[in-house]
Each structure stands twice: as C-alpha cells, then as structure tokens.
Design an enzyme around this catalytic site. Structure first.
Site, PDB file in Angstrom:
ATOM      1  N   LYS A  82       0.849  -1.205   0.000  1.00  0.00           N
ATOM      2  CA  LYS A  82       0.000   0.000   0.000  1.00  0.00           C
ATOM      3  C   LYS A  82       0.879   1.247   0.000  1.00  0.00           C
ATOM      4  CE  LYS A  82      -3.956   1.915   2.590  1.00  0.00           C
ATOM      5  NZ  LYS A  82      -4.864   1.717   3.748  1.00  0.00           N
ATOM      6  N   SER A 157      -9.816   1.491   2.953  1.00  0.00           N
ATOM      7  CA  SER A 157      -8.994   2.306   2.086  1.00  0.00           C
ATOM      8  C   SER A 157      -7.918   1.539   1.322  1.00  0.00           C
ATOM      9  CB  SER A 157      -8.308   3.397   2.915  1.00  0.00           C
ATOM     10  OG  SER A 157      -7.425   2.802   3.859  1.00  0.00           O
ATOM     11  N   SER A 181      -9.850  -1.051   7.095  1.00  0.00           N
ATOM     12  CA  SER A 181      -9.391  -0.845   5.718  1.00  0.00           C
ATOM     13  C   SER A 181      -8.749  -2.032   5.037  1.00  0.00           C
ATOM     14  CB  SER A 181      -8.402   0.319   5.670  1.00  0.00           C
ATOM     15  OG  SER A 181      -9.116   1.520   5.583  1.00  0.00           O
TER      16      SER A 181
HETATM   17  N1  GLN Z   1     -13.136   3.501   6.460  1.00  0.00           N
HETATM   18  C1  GLN Z   1     -12.527   3.927   7.677  1.00  0.00           C
HETATM   19  C2  GLN Z   1     -12.185   5.407   7.578  1.00  0.00           C
HETATM   20  O1  GLN Z   1     -12.526   5.963   6.617  1.00  0.00           O
HETATM   21  C3  GLN Z   1     -11.334   3.115   7.992  1.00  0.00           C
HETATM   22  C4  GLN Z   1     -10.117   3.550   7.298  1.00  0.00           C
HETATM   23  C5  GLN Z   1      -8.937   2.721   7.640  1.00  0.00           C
HETATM   24  O2  GLN Z   1      -9.051   1.665   8.257  1.00  0.00           O
HETATM   25  N2  GLN Z   1      -7.780   3.228   7.251  1.00  0.00           N
HETATM   26  O3  GLN Z   1     -11.614   5.990   8.443  1.00  0.00           O
END
Ligand code: GLN
Length: 491
Positions: A82, A157, A181
């Site tokens: 990532k 994400s 995410s």
């Molecule tokens: N969807 C969650 C957010 O928008 C989690 C994001 C993540 O785990 N990096 O914060």
C-alpha cells in the site's frame, strides 16, 4: 560465478554457459517476476490498483536473490504494498496530491523484513487519500476498480492491495487498518484480510493517520499466504515503541488443525438493522458450516458496539488532525506556488494539496479537540472506547472468536455513496470496534450474491490470537472454498 544475461530478459545462464541449481532457481524467479509484472501492467489499465509498478526495482531484486540463501522463507515471493508504507527511494504518495512526488528515505520495518526474507515488492497500491475512506474513491489518482465488476468499488482504504490480490497478480499484499481498511476490501473482493493485534507489526514507516488505531495489515489469496507473511513481519521493533515484545510463533505451523470444540460467539443483536438480506443469509450459513465442522456456537453480547462508529470517527479524526499538521509545504511534499507570505503558503499548500475527505476529517478532528468541546466529544469518546474494549474482554470469557459480517453490503457502485459521508462511514459498522479495542480480526470469503459479488464474514479474537483466527479461517476455506474467480483474473 556471476550469472550473465543472454538473449531475452528472463533467459539467464552462468558465464561459462552451465546452468546450476542456483541459476536455474533465478531463472524461475526471474521468469515469474516478469510474468507478474506483465500481469500487473496489463490489468492496471482497467483496475487502477497500482499507483506505481516498480519493474526495475523488482527485476533487480530478483537478480540479487540469485546469490542469496535458498532457505529464505519468502524467496521470490511477489508482494504488493500500500502506498502509505515507506519504500526506500520509491514513491510513497498516500494516494494524495500533497505527497504525489514524495520518495521515502527509508524502508518501513515490515518492508525491511519482507526484503530480508526474500520477497520481491512489485509495486505500490492505490488507496483512499491518507487511508481515509471505505471505497478508494478519495484517492487523488482515481479509484481502484473491483475485479468482479469494474463499475463497483473494491472497498477501502486499502482497495488497490485488495485488487492486486483478488485479480491474481500477487498472492499477498500489505495494507493498513485504522478502522477496517483491510477486512472490508477483503470482503468486497472475495479474499482474506487480517488485521493483527495492535503492536503485533511495527508501524515504523507506516504514514500516520490515527496512531492509536493504525496497524499494518495483510491480504492473502488464502489464509496460508497471510500466515507466511505475518510470520516474517511480526514482532518487536525498537523503532516503534508501541510494538510489543510478544514471541512470534510460526503462524503456518498449525494451519488446518482440528477446530472441534472451539467456541464461536455470535452477537445476534448486530445482525439487524442496516444489514443486507443476502449478506445475512450467507453469514448465517457460514455459522452453520462452522457448527458442522465441530465448533460450538454460543450467544454473546456486545452492548457498546453500537457506539463504535461515533467513537471511531471522533478519535480517528482527532488524531488525524494532529498527525496531518506536518504537511505544511516546508519539509516535504507539495508546496503551492505564487505565495508571498509564510501563512499564505501554508494555507494554499493545504488547500490545494488535500482532497475534500481529508479536509473534512481535519476540521472534524480540530473541532472535537478544541477547548470547550474536548470533554464533550474527545474525552467522552475515550471513555466509551474503554467500554467497547471491556465488552470484548467479557465476551471472550465464553468464546474463542466472535463471528459477524465484515461489511453490511456487497460492493457498491462507484459514485453511489461518494456524496454522502455518513453512508460511507456506516460501511465500517462491523470493523471499527476491533480497532478501538486493539484486538485482531480476519475477513473470510463465504460466497457470492445473486449478482455474483463476494460476501465475507469476520472473526475477531482476543489479543495475540492470530494463530487461532488463521486456523479457523483456513479450515473454513479448506472445506468451503469460494471456488470462483473474478472476471478480471491474471492466470
Ligand atoms: N473507512 C474507515 C475510515 O474511513 C477506515 C479507514 C482505515 O481503516 N484506514 O476511516
């Protein structure tokens, strides 16, 4: 003797013309790495899962591996990373315009350990900007697409890493988790995704979003791929004071062992409002499948779980507003042009460098930390966080793992929720609590919807129970494999 290149890119022989076992091995690694890179490039036009494909770096690594120890556990194993995990000399953009041309000066500890084990990093993957999002749509470089249906999101994400695995380019990839995410995109893409215990994997070199929640996490085509990678990258690192000094077992050792008598807790109250019928049905079937495999199913209660989203979006934004203060156009990254005063330069840099979702989070976080609101929001959220954690400790007195859906729905269409932040945040309803509590969780694929879109369930366990979770996941996959591949698949 040093191998020399003759003829085609992947045709390697020793200088005296004789192939040895070692050069033959390189030939295999070299060839497969070329194929992997070709697949990544070929599919990226449609899937946008990679922000950079590092062909030169990967080929060079494959060459180096030729002279290295054959016993390396991940020798020649291609991996995607990532783009918020630092890779020395290579672009690390966090999916943001503000770091568009940033090249990290060092490797994250996880990357260093993968390298030392012989893995080959082939590229950096697309993501929601600074890991803020559940769909990949907040990336400054366009969304990654779901390989099962390219009109749909892969989740986020860490969407790009999920797509790289689901589309068959690599067997494993690193992502990051702050609130789901890795587990959520794993579910939406039909693969496995593990968020380990907070402190299990060093965060050194993971660009900070919300430091008390952030983890490096792992995608795998099978649970065994995750086990291999976790065994290599887990463990204490003096450069991250929150990494724990807890022994690292060989996570591959007991995969596939009997699960008879293991207790799986089901919090029925969470199977109600907001959960799609098709998802409920498949997850209920998964519970029955576990029962058939010999597990004991018990009822558990998590009364504070319903506050998870509210608590998460206060704590995560508060920490983000502080962590992202460093992007000021002075030290690194993008700097706005045509500014004649320092304050103007700060404002313009952040105005132009950050996307809408990141700005929203910085504002929310600044608000909940501001004097007058601190006690009402931030301090209160911290107290409820402690209660969410307590819920789990109580539940784990009567079970080994807790099973819920990973995501309330299958992959939604690109654009469907992008104008509705609240609808987007509700995607994380099943995942954020494990991050708040610091405990591990794994998403396991368990079927397809009528439209042919993947559905997953998650198992959450007590601190340091990764080996048990991986075994439960591997047993499930062994007995009930998904058995279908997405429409865009590499091999
Ligand atoms: N969807 C969650 C957010 O928008 C989690 C994001 C993540 O785990 N990096 O914060």
């Amino acid at each position: 003797m040093t191998p020399v290149r003759t003829g085609s890119d992947s045709d390697w022989v020793l200088a005296d013309g004789k192939l040895t076992a070692l050069s033959l091995l390189f030939k295999m690694i070299g060839k497969s790495i070329e194929t992997t890179l070709d697949n990544a490039e070929r599919l990226n036009g449609e899937l946008n899962s990679f922000l950079s494909i590092e062909r030169d770096h990967a080929v060079e690594r494959a060459k180096q591996l030729d002279s290295l120890d054959d016993e390396l556990t991940l020798k020649g194993y291609a991996i995607a990373i990532k783009d918020n995990i630092c890779t020395k000399g290579l672009r690390t953009s966090c999916g943001s315009r503000i770091l568009q041309n940033y090249r990290a000066h060092y490797d994250a500890t996880a990357v260093e350990r993968l390298n030392a084990a012989g893995a080959i990093m082939i590229g950096k993957t697309n993501m929601d900007e600074f890991a803020m999002g559940s769909s990949n749509e907040s990336s400054a470089f366009g969304p990654a697409k779901n390989p099962w249906d390219t009109s749909r999101v892969p989740g986020g994400s860490s969407g790009g890493s999920a797509v790289a695995v689901a589309s068959g380019v690599v067997r494993a990839a690193l992502g990051s988790e702050t609130g789901g995410s890795v587990r959520q995109p794993a579910s939406l893409c039909g693969i496995y995704g593990l968020k380990p215990t907070y402190g299990r994997i060093s965060r050194y070199g993971l660009v900070a979003f919300a430091s008390s929640l952030d983890n490096i996490a792992i995608f795998g085509r099978e649970a065994s791929d995750i086990a291999k990678v976790l065994s290599v990258i887990a463990g204490r690192d003096t450069r991250d004071s929150t990494s724990a000094d807890v022994p690292v077992p060989d996570y591959t050792a007991n995969l596939g062992s009997d699960i008879a008598g293991r207790k799986i807790g089901v919090p029925r109250a969470l199977f109600g409002e907001g959960l799609d019928d098709e998802v409920r049905l498949k997850v209920e079937t998964a519970i029955e499948n576990y029962r058939e495999m010999g597990a004991e199913i018990v009822d558990v209660e998590l009364p504070y779980a319903k506050y998870g989203i509210a608590v998460y979006y206060i704590i995560a934004t508060a920490e983000a507003s502080s962590n992202l203060a460093r992007y000021d156009g002075v030290r690194y990254g993008f700097r706005a042009e045509d500014t004649d005063a320092l304050r103007k330069m700060y404002f313009k840099t952040r105005e132009e460098g950050f996307g809408a979702e990141v700005k929203r989070r910085i504002m929310l976080g600044t608000y909940v930390l501001s004097s007058g609101y601190y006690d009402a929001y931030y301090a209160k959220a911290q107290k409820v966080r402690a209660l969410v954690k307590k819920d789990y400790q109580k539940a784990f007195e009567s079970c080994d793992a807790i099973l819920t859906p990973t995501s309330p729905s299958v992959a939604f269409r690109i654009g469907e929720k992008s104008d509705d932040p609240l609808a987007m945040y509700l995607n994380d309803v099943y995942t954020v609590s494990a991050n708040l509590a610091g405990i591990p969780g794994i998403s396991v694929p368990c079927g397809l919807s009528q439209e042919g879109l993947p559905i997953g369930f998650q198992l959450v366990g007590n601190f340091w129970s990764e080996a048990g979770l991986l075994n439960l996941a591997a047993r499930y996959g062994g007995q009930f494999p998904l058995g279908a591949k997405p429409s865009l698949f590499a091999d």
